[in-house]
Design an enzyme around this catalytic site. Sequence first.
Site, PDB file in Angstrom:
ATOM      1  N   CYS A  36       1.306 -10.512  -0.824  1.00  0.00           N
ATOM      2  CA  CYS A  36       2.193  -9.703  -1.666  1.00  0.00           C
ATOM      3  C   CYS A  36       2.625  -8.405  -1.008  1.00  0.00           C
ATOM      4  O   CYS A  36       3.492  -7.702  -1.531  1.00  0.00           O
ATOM      5  CB  CYS A  36       1.502  -9.393  -2.999  1.00  0.00           C
ATOM      6  SG  CYS A  36       0.034  -8.361  -2.772  1.00  0.00           S
ATOM      7  N   CYS A 107      -5.346 -10.899  -4.989  1.00  0.00           N
ATOM      8  CA  CYS A 107      -5.535  -9.458  -5.240  1.00  0.00           C
ATOM      9  C   CYS A 107      -7.033  -9.115  -5.139  1.00  0.00           C
ATOM     10  O   CYS A 107      -7.400  -8.033  -4.662  1.00  0.00           O
ATOM     11  CB  CYS A 107      -5.022  -9.079  -6.613  1.00  0.00           C
ATOM     12  SG  CYS A 107      -3.428  -9.828  -7.008  1.00  0.00           S
TER      13      CYS A 107
HETATM   14 FE1  FES Z   1      -0.459  -7.436  -4.696  1.00  0.00          FE
HETATM   15 FE2  FES Z   1      -1.993  -7.920  -6.763  1.00  0.00          FE
HETATM   16  S1  FES Z   1       0.047  -8.597  -6.487  1.00  0.00           S
HETATM   17  S2  FES Z   1      -2.484  -6.804  -5.024  1.00  0.00           S
END
Ligand code: FES
Length: 212
Positions: A36, A107
């Site tokens: 992400c 995450c």
């Molecule tokens: Fe990036 Fe959770 S979406 S740390």
Amino acid sequence: MSIPYTKKILQYFLHPKNVGEIEDADATATEGSPSCGDQVKLFLKIDPETLTIKDVKFLSYGCASNIATASIITELAMGKTLEYAKNITWESANKELGGLPPVKVHCAILAVDALKSAIENYEHAHGLMKEKIPTDDRILMKRLRGVINPVAGKDVVSTKLVASVQIKDGHVKIEVALASDHQFYNNISSEIIERLEPLWDVEDVEVIPNEN
Ligand code: FES
């Protein structure tokens, strides 16, 4: 459709534990998620006699799940030995939080990776590794995968920002596909140095821009 967070995740997100910096930290680590592009920085204060964690704090530039899992793992690690803390997994954080939504597992992995990297950096700095593996291109590239290219939101290796890596007699040279006046050059360059300098046999790290 909103993400189904447990009550505990929301509690930890709204009231996170151990957030902040430790100014005279004995070890730090910044990890970026290739999934992400978010980042977390972790700080450790360690008792050198007992090798226990006296204090641990984090700064998260990630989402609610990352903040909640970083809170949990810092609570699990506080006061524990490095050996114990090394074995804290994202699964244990997940269990404590009552289950993360599957799309948010990375995450938790990001938070756990930051703890593991900070411990590893401490071990490198104090010669505590079980095996002193000489740093090579593969190890450099592996570490560089945790540095995020903010333009693409992915790591600097997969986005081909790292043009070449080299280590010779403890001197590391990383060539990047960025000009020195690029808006993110200084930021990326200092993150590369921060990630590679703790390695036990690395004396210095030079980041070379591409001015063509
Ligand atoms: Fe990036 Fe959770 S979406 S740390």
